[in-house]
Design an enzyme around this catalytic site. Sequence first.
Site, PDB file in Angstrom:
ATOM      1  N   TYR A  53       0.855  -1.197   0.000  1.00 46.61           N
ATOM      2  CA  TYR A  53       0.000   0.000   0.000  1.00 46.61           C
ATOM      3  C   TYR A  53       0.885   1.240   0.000  1.00 46.61           C
ATOM      4  O   TYR A  53       1.848   1.305   0.748  1.00 46.61           O
ATOM      5  CB  TYR A  53      -0.906   0.029   1.244  1.00 46.61           C
ATOM      6  N   GLU A  55      -0.346   4.927  -0.519  1.00 51.69           N
ATOM      7  CA  GLU A  55      -1.044   6.210  -0.718  1.00 51.69           C
ATOM      8  C   GLU A  55      -0.061   7.371  -0.616  1.00 51.69           C
ATOM      9  O   GLU A  55       0.787   7.397   0.279  1.00 51.69           O
ATOM     10  CB  GLU A  55      -2.141   6.386   0.334  1.00 51.69           C
ATOM     11  N   ASP A 199      -6.097  14.050 -24.993  1.00 47.36           N
ATOM     12  CA  ASP A 199      -6.255  12.659 -24.545  1.00 47.36           C
ATOM     13  C   ASP A 199      -5.705  11.776 -25.665  1.00 47.36           C
ATOM     14  O   ASP A 199      -6.348  11.582 -26.690  1.00 47.36           O
ATOM     15  CB  ASP A 199      -7.737  12.373 -24.287  1.00 47.36           C
ATOM     16  N   THR A 225      -3.962   6.280 -21.808  1.00 50.96           N
ATOM     17  CA  THR A 225      -3.944   4.927 -21.266  1.00 50.96           C
ATOM     18  C   THR A 225      -2.558   4.369 -21.566  1.00 50.96           C
ATOM     19  O   THR A 225      -1.827   4.881 -22.423  1.00 50.96           O
ATOM     20  CB  THR A 225      -4.988   4.018 -21.937  1.00 50.96           C
ATOM     21  N   LYS A 228      -2.875   0.565 -24.795  1.00 53.10           N
ATOM     22  CA  LYS A 228      -3.277   0.501 -26.203  1.00 53.10           C
ATOM     23  C   LYS A 228      -2.017   0.463 -27.069  1.00 53.10           C
ATOM     24  O   LYS A 228      -1.217  -0.452 -26.920  1.00 53.10           O
ATOM     25  CB  LYS A 228      -4.249   1.636 -26.512  1.00 53.10           C
ATOM     26  N   ARG A 234      -2.609  -2.582 -18.294  1.00 51.41           N
ATOM     27  CA  ARG A 234      -3.835  -1.779 -18.249  1.00 51.41           C
ATOM     28  C   ARG A 234      -3.645  -0.688 -17.213  1.00 51.41           C
ATOM     29  O   ARG A 234      -3.319  -0.972 -16.056  1.00 51.41           O
ATOM     30  CB  ARG A 234      -5.045  -2.634 -17.847  1.00 51.41           C
TER      31      ARG A 234
HETATM   32  C1  PLP Z   1      -9.642   4.009 -24.176  1.00 52.41           C
HETATM   33  C2  PLP Z   1      -9.820   5.460 -23.959  1.00 52.41           C
HETATM   34  C3  PLP Z   1     -10.011   6.002 -22.674  1.00 52.41           C
HETATM   35  C4  PLP Z   1     -10.363   5.206 -21.437  1.00 52.41           C
HETATM   36  O1  PLP Z   1      -9.658   4.185 -21.056  1.00 52.41           O
HETATM   37  P1  PLP Z   1     -10.145   3.088 -19.992  1.00 52.41           P
HETATM   38  O2  PLP Z   1      -8.839   2.581 -19.534  1.00 52.41           O
HETATM   39  O3  PLP Z   1     -10.971   2.116 -20.762  1.00 52.41           O
HETATM   40  O4  PLP Z   1     -10.928   3.772 -18.921  1.00 52.41           O
HETATM   41  C5  PLP Z   1     -10.018   7.380 -22.534  1.00 52.41           C
HETATM   42  N1  PLP Z   1      -9.899   8.181 -23.591  1.00 52.41           N
HETATM   43  C6  PLP Z   1      -9.769   7.695 -24.842  1.00 52.41           C
HETATM   44  C7  PLP Z   1      -9.638   8.653 -25.976  1.00 52.41           C
HETATM   45  C8  PLP Z   1      -9.738   6.328 -25.073  1.00 52.41           C
HETATM   46  O5  PLP Z   1      -9.647   5.867 -26.323  1.00 52.41           O
END
Ligand code: PLP
Length: 416
Positions: A53, A55, A199, A225, A228, A234
């Site tokens: 943990y 925090e 994003d 993220t 991807k 993840r």
């Molecule tokens: C996949 C994605 C997210 C969110 O990701 P999660 O891990 O599924 O919550 C946020 N913004 C964009 C543009 C995405 O493609």
Amino acid sequence: MNYPNIQAEDLAVYEIIKREEQRQKEGIELIASENYVSKAVLEAMGSVLTNKYSEGYPGKRYYGGNEIIDQAETLAINRAKELFNAEHVNVQPLSGSPANLAVYMGLLNPGDKVLGFSLDQGGHLSHGHPLNFSGKLYTIIPYFAKKETEIIDMDEVEEIALREKPKMILAGFSAYSRDLDWKRFRIIADKVGAFLFADIAHIAGLIAGKQLENPVPICDVVSTTTHKTLRGPRGAMIMCKEKFASAIDKAVFPGVQGGPHDHINAAKAIAYGEALKPEFAEYSKQVIKNARALASALQNRGYRIVSGGTDNHLMLVDLFGSKQITGKEAEKTLEHVGISINKNMIPFDPRKPMDPSGIRLGTPALTTRGAKEKDMETVADLLDSALIHRTDENNLAEIGHQVKEFSLNFPVPGIE
Ligand SMILES: *Cc1c(COP(=O)(O)O)cnc(C)c1O
């Protein structure tokens, strides 16, 4: 990877893992948001770092015993800074949506206006869906692609921004195949005094691999993220200018989250280390080459690609417009033969979200397995045959065999 302890202790879970291994190994993965992590990343996620943990932040924890964990988190932060040329990095966000929640919380007050890419044209749920925190807590004003080109119209973005005076402009997408004009977004944000938030969840790996322009030096805050195109565990992270560091860190913890996932943060450090290597630039270059090859192979078979092509790892296919097949029908047929895709809305879609006109295809996963441009011809053939013979069970069974045979040529890391 073997799982002798799971096998001995919990056969039900063991068998699920084995069946999923088989599905991944034998199938063609064209879901644009998926990838296969390295064995090193898998090992870190299974390590005893999960027992801790922590925090707080390195050097300022609310739990004891963190002197070693601090080194892991600091390593991840420093590698991310190097990878994206970032002033400040927070690697604690548990996934993309909570990362975005932290950005909104760090920069805005509830009710504030946010300009974001329309969800039915490629924006993400966390960019203003009415059932998502973003749509419930903030006033979302959408911008759109131009109807004739299916490309975001920056003059219109500017017009809307000047009219609406948003507090934040959000640039990013989950289903858009063209480059974004980060510098123009910056100019527009400065004209109206808005924060600029990118994003880059989908394209982070292509940016890290130096194939797309890096928005991190241009924007105030950038979220991504890590699972991807970046090909890590993840999770997510937020990068920002030093002047937003404290607001973002407080919004992540204690604003949105409690303790970070230390095993995942170690896996992020490993993935960033992998992305810093020259092989990763080669990988991301090949992802784009494969996407272009797949798009043109489909065009040659009479499929209309939205906006006429792709600059990144994904494409939208206007299936209903070019083949009178719906996205839902295609998803079901292709799943039956072992090809994974998403049904997806296309810009100005005349159909409904649950059965849209389009499908979204991406090449990050297949490229990790070693597929090249010539293999995209085979993929296009298999996909096309399955759709042509979608009501012919015998033919589909034969195509399913071909999908399996093709896939077994390409190993998946961690699966024997
Ligand atoms: C996949 C994605 C997210 C969110 O990701 P999660 O891990 O599924 O919550 C946020 N913004 C964009 C543009 C995405 O493609």
